[in-house]
Design a protein around this motif. Structure first.
Motif, mmCIF file in Angstrom:
data_model
loop_
_atom_site.group_PDB
_atom_site.id
_atom_site.type_symbol
_atom_site.label_atom_id
_atom_site.label_comp_id
_atom_site.label_asym_id
_atom_site.label_seq_id
_atom_site.Cartn_x
_atom_site.Cartn_y
_atom_site.Cartn_z
ATOM 1 N N VAL A 1 0.839 -1.206 0.000
ATOM 2 C CA VAL A 1 0.000 0.000 0.000
ATOM 3 C C VAL A 1 0.872 1.254 0.000
ATOM 4 O O VAL A 1 0.600 2.227 -0.694
ATOM 5 N N LEU B 1 -5.880 -0.756 -2.540
ATOM 6 C CA LEU B 1 -6.578 -1.936 -2.015
ATOM 7 C C LEU B 1 -7.862 -2.211 -2.792
ATOM 8 O O LEU B 1 -8.426 -3.291 -2.697
ATOM 9 N N PHE B 2 -8.346 -1.213 -3.529
ATOM 10 C CA PHE B 2 -9.546 -1.420 -4.340
ATOM 11 C C PHE B 2 -9.219 -2.189 -5.622
ATOM 12 O O PHE B 2 -10.114 -2.585 -6.352
ATOM 13 N N VAL C 1 6.380 4.355 10.397
ATOM 14 C CA VAL C 1 5.816 3.724 9.207
ATOM 15 C C VAL C 1 4.297 3.886 9.177
ATOM 16 O O VAL C 1 3.706 4.169 8.133
ATOM 17 N N GLY C 2 3.680 3.752 10.357
ATOM 18 C CA GLY C 2 2.234 3.972 10.430
ATOM 19 C C GLY C 2 1.877 5.361 9.934
ATOM 20 O O GLY C 2 0.945 5.543 9.146
ATOM 21 N N ALA C 3 2.634 6.362 10.381
ATOM 22 C CA ALA C 3 2.363 7.744 9.984
ATOM 23 C C ALA C 3 2.582 7.936 8.484
ATOM 24 O O ALA C 3 1.749 8.532 7.795
ATOM 25 N N LEU D 1 2.413 5.724 6.187
ATOM 26 C CA LEU D 1 1.351 4.990 5.494
ATOM 27 C C LEU D 1 0.114 5.873 5.341
ATOM 28 O O LEU D 1 -0.457 6.000 4.255
ATOM 29 N N ILE D 2 -0.291 6.495 6.447
ATOM 30 C CA ILE D 2 -1.481 7.347 6.415
ATOM 31 C C ILE D 2 -1.259 8.530 5.472
ATOM 32 O O ILE D 2 -2.114 8.855 4.638
ATOM 33 N N VAL E 1 -1.262 7.486 1.741
ATOM 34 C CA VAL E 1 -2.585 7.142 1.225
ATOM 35 C C VAL E 1 -3.469 8.382 1.162
ATOM 36 O O VAL E 1 -4.283 8.546 0.250
ATOM 37 N N GLN F 1 -9.462 4.323 3.777
ATOM 38 C CA GLN F 1 -10.014 2.990 3.974
ATOM 39 C C GLN F 1 -9.715 2.499 5.385
ATOM 40 O O GLN F 1 -8.561 2.581 5.839
ATOM 41 N N PHE G 1 -9.247 -0.387 6.495
ATOM 42 C CA PHE G 1 -8.201 -1.416 6.524
ATOM 43 C C PHE G 1 -6.829 -0.762 6.660
ATOM 44 O O PHE G 1 -5.993 -1.179 7.466
ATOM 45 N N ILE G 2 -6.588 0.296 5.888
ATOM 46 C CA ILE G 2 -5.277 0.948 5.906
ATOM 47 C C ILE G 2 -5.080 1.750 7.186
ATOM 48 O O ILE G 2 -4.026 1.689 7.822
ATOM 49 N N VAL G 3 -6.116 2.504 7.561
ATOM 50 C CA VAL G 3 -6.005 3.340 8.764
ATOM 51 C C VAL G 3 -5.664 2.487 9.980
ATOM 52 O O VAL G 3 -4.733 2.780 10.733
ATOM 53 N N LEU H 1 -4.533 -0.572 10.004
ATOM 54 C CA LEU H 1 -3.252 -1.266 9.837
ATOM 55 C C LEU H 1 -2.111 -0.343 10.277
ATOM 56 O O LEU H 1 -1.187 -0.756 10.999
ATOM 57 N N ALA H 2 -2.189 0.921 9.861
ATOM 58 C CA ALA H 2 -1.183 1.894 10.287
ATOM 59 C C ALA H 2 -1.210 2.057 11.804
ATOM 60 O O ALA H 2 -0.164 2.143 12.465
#
Lengths: 349, 329
Positions: free
Chosen positions: A281, A287-288, A325-327, A329-330, A333, B126, B128-130, B132-133
């Motif tokens: 991601v 993901l769609f 990494v979480g940050a 990622l958000i 996206v 989404q 799922f992503i939120v 997951l993060a």
């Protein structure tokens, strides 16, 4: 139905007045792609660590280590990229990795002798085992019409449980030494074999996805499975192949892990699935379904890997890596989302 | 098939389908309890029943929150990591007594849930992503705060009472488990909140056009899930006597399995809190029965069968649901 919301949304911001042309347009298009963003983030991270600790960070030795450590996850993430582009998901990869490793190790021990014959037989058995789980996933997703999340959650449990059952919960040791000394820690012209394997998988994956019919079908099914079916694509068969590919690559990652550590790592892969999904991601795959690249996934794999490594060198608690990494990622996206909304508005006018 | 089936038969089939959809887990649970009771001594002993319930209270709480999230068509992958973080927080504040030891971790969980909910509702990201993060972030925070080791609970304070107190012979976690589900059933059955949750899961656009405050409901659902995960973390700390930053890996997947087995649709719009309760008990009981089977010593069934049985069971249940739903229409 969606027109009603779009009317209000479209008023917020005016869309691009006209399409700018030439190099600037190409550059602009590149800059708004998620992959480019995350690649810039990756470069920034590398530059930052290099600036802070050049001596320890920017060495061949260190990069070799980072690449070798990331090789297993990269192999899994390439398969995951295909699956997610079809709008599916594969939670079972970590368990399949463990299962394949166990099968391979058991076969090697059963044949014994420690020669290359035993090793080859074990590797083949491990890859077949991984592919088999992938086929099970694919058949259940397509023929039984169970959502991929549930199917692969089920096989996650079954593959791990089977691996535990076969081994009694104790890691299998005593695989032939040559496996570790050559594939595991050996190098070719200074590049570890495991990195070469991962790079080869990535290259083949990237070419397959972007230049072959297999790749086009994968995108087509992810964009619109029904349209793909009507266009004459055998959707079910293709999806089974995609899940089989993911299982095969999970098996290959299992072989890499077995070669590096000379033992199965039963307890060490419970978060591989989510790590791979996060990497995919992060690399700009939606993901769609229908959108994504293997190169993006490579970037997505290396951001956590380099953060982890850099934090250790800096003496920062390495677990901050996960928070970072979480940050990222958000943010990645979110930017993607903004871009896509702007694009939709543009198309509407 | 359409030519041979009479209306009466199709009605029977539809009824059977709806029973299996909603109560399949209960039927399986009843059969498994019956099997255990007939086969093993002490299976229904108060010791086994109470320790079984106390151990599964954590999963019960997490699955309860997950039910509401999934009913809106969302998913919350962060719950296991949030529970781990909350258990560390609970251990760290346990010296200030029971009330603080519960309130602070639950609050931490709720705040994380609010962040999840905001990103999903207003950020339009989404779930799922939120989540997951957030899983990564919460796990990283838990390990960092705890310094990668378990954090001992202060045994001088009142916090340990949570693990030791019994009321009417039932341990405190069981009461929390029971009260949570009682409230869950009441909330789902008797308040507009549940109708809003289901309406959003069924068709978000329609719900919005009907005037429902979609964003606020989503925020509430994720906050609830976070708070319940926080409470699960409190129980974890109380039962282990320590905050466990590395615990809770895969709990989210177990919770999702329990919710789906309980008849809640992953796509949202249809679900049942009671079903989830049966799902949680059923999945837990598989492990319990395997333990008893081993105890008999006739055949040695490794406890590792649990995840195989669990995974297989999940697939069979969903397959059955699909088949029956397909015939229904």
């Amino acid at each position: 139905m969606s027109d009603l919301t779009e009317v209000t949304a479209a008023d917020e911001e005016p869309a691009e007045a006209s399409e700018p042309s030439g190099v600037r347009a190409a550059l602009r298009r590149r800059l708004t792609e998620t992959t480019t963003w995350t690649f810039l983030i990756l470069l920034g991270i590398v530059a930052g660590f290099a600036a802070l600790r050049f001596q320890q960070f920017a060495t061949v030795f260190n990069f070799r280590n980072i690449a070798a450590d990331a090789s297993g996850l990269l192999i899994i993430a390439v398969g995951m990229t295909f699956v997610i582009i079809t709008a599916g998901i594969d939670l079972s990869v970590g368990s399949v990795l463990v299962f394949s490793g166990v099968i391979a190790a058991k076969v090697m021990l059963a044949i014994g002798g420690g020669g290359w014959g035993a090793i080859a037989a074990g590797l083949v058995a491990g890859l077949v085992a991984g592919t088999a789980w992938g086929v099970v996933n694919g058949v259940l997703v397509t023929k039984a019409r169970v959502p991929p999340l549930i199917v692969t959650l089920g096989t996650l449990g079954m593959a791990l449980g089977s691996a535990l059952l076969i081994t009694g919960g104790i890691d299998v040791r005593g695989v032939p030494l040559q496996l570790t000394t050559t594939i595991g820690i050996g190098q070719l012209a200074g590049v570890p074999y495991v990195v070469i394997i991962a790079a080869a998988v990535t290259a083949v994956g990237a070419v397959t996805l972007s230049m072959t019919r297999f790749g086009r079908y994968t995108y087509a099914i992810g964009s619109n499975a029904e349209a793909a079916r009507r266009a004459g694509i055998n959707v079910d068969r293709h999806l089974i192949k995609v899940y089989a590919l993911s299982g095969f690559l999970a098996g290959m990652a299992g072989m890499v892990s077995l070669a590096r550590f000379a033992t199965t790592t039963i307890g060490g892969h419970s978060t591989d699935n989510l790590a791979a999904i996060a990497a995919v991601v992060l690399g700009g795959t939606s993901l769609f379904g229908g959108i994504g690249t293997v190169l993006g996934t490579v970037v997505g794999v290396f951001i956590p890997a380099i953060l982890q490594n850099g934090f250790v060198i800096l003496g920062v608690q390495p677990f901050w890596q996960q928070v970072a990494v979480g940050a990222v990622l958000i943010i990645a996206v979110y930017i993607d989302q903004l871009k896509r909304r702007a694009q939709e508005r543009g198309e509407r006018r | 098939m359409a030519t041979t089936s009479t209306p009466a038969r199709s009605i029977t089939r539809a009824r059977l389908a709806s029973v299996l959809q909603g109560q399949g887990a209960l039927v399986a649970l009843a059969l498994l309890v019956l099997f255990g009771a007939l086969r093993y001594d002490n299976f229904l002993s108060s010791y086994n029943v109470t320790s079984f319930l106390a151990n599964n209270a954590k999963f019960g709480l997490i699955a309860l929150g997950m039910t509401f999230v999934i009913m809106t068509g969302g998913i919350d992958l962060s719950v296991g990591a949030v529970a781990a973080l909350a258990s560390v927080v609970a251990a760290m504040v346990s010296e200030y007594g029971l009330v603080v030891g519960i309130a602070v971790p639950v609050l931490v969980g709720a705040v994380i849930g609010l962040v999840n909910g905001s990103l999903v509702a207003w950020g339009r990201l989404q779930p799922f992503i939120v989540t997951l993060a957030m899983l990564l972030a919460a796990r990283g925070l838990a390990l960092t705060v705890a310094g990668n080791q378990s954090v001992a609970v202060d045994f001088e304070s009142g916090f340990t009472a949570l693990g030791t107190t019994t009321l009417l012979t039932l341990a405190a976690p069981i009461w929390i488990f029971a009260v949570a589900y009682l409230l869950g059933v009441l909330v789902l059955g008797r308040t507009p909140f549940s109708r809003h949750v289901l309406a959003i899961g069924d068709n978000e656009e329609t719900a919005r056009l009907m005037g429902l405050r979609v964003e606020r409901v989503k925020l509430g659902v994720y906050a609830l899930s976070g708070a319940l995960a926080g409470m699960a973390g409190v129980l974890l700390a109380a039962q282990y006597g320590a905050g466990q930053p590395a615990e809770g890996v895969g709990w989210e997947l177990t919770a999702i399995a329990a919710v789906v087995v309980g008849g809640t649709l992953l796509t949202g719009g249809l679900g049942s809190v009671v079903g989830t309760l049966w799902g949680v008990l059923l999945l837990g009981l598989i492990f319990n029965v395997l333990n008893f089977e081993n105890g008999r010593g006739v055949i040695s069934l490794s406890p590792y069968w649990q995840s195989i049985v669990l995974g297989g069971f999940l697939l069979v249940v969903v397959l059955l649901q699909n088949r029956l739903a397909a015939r229904q229409t």
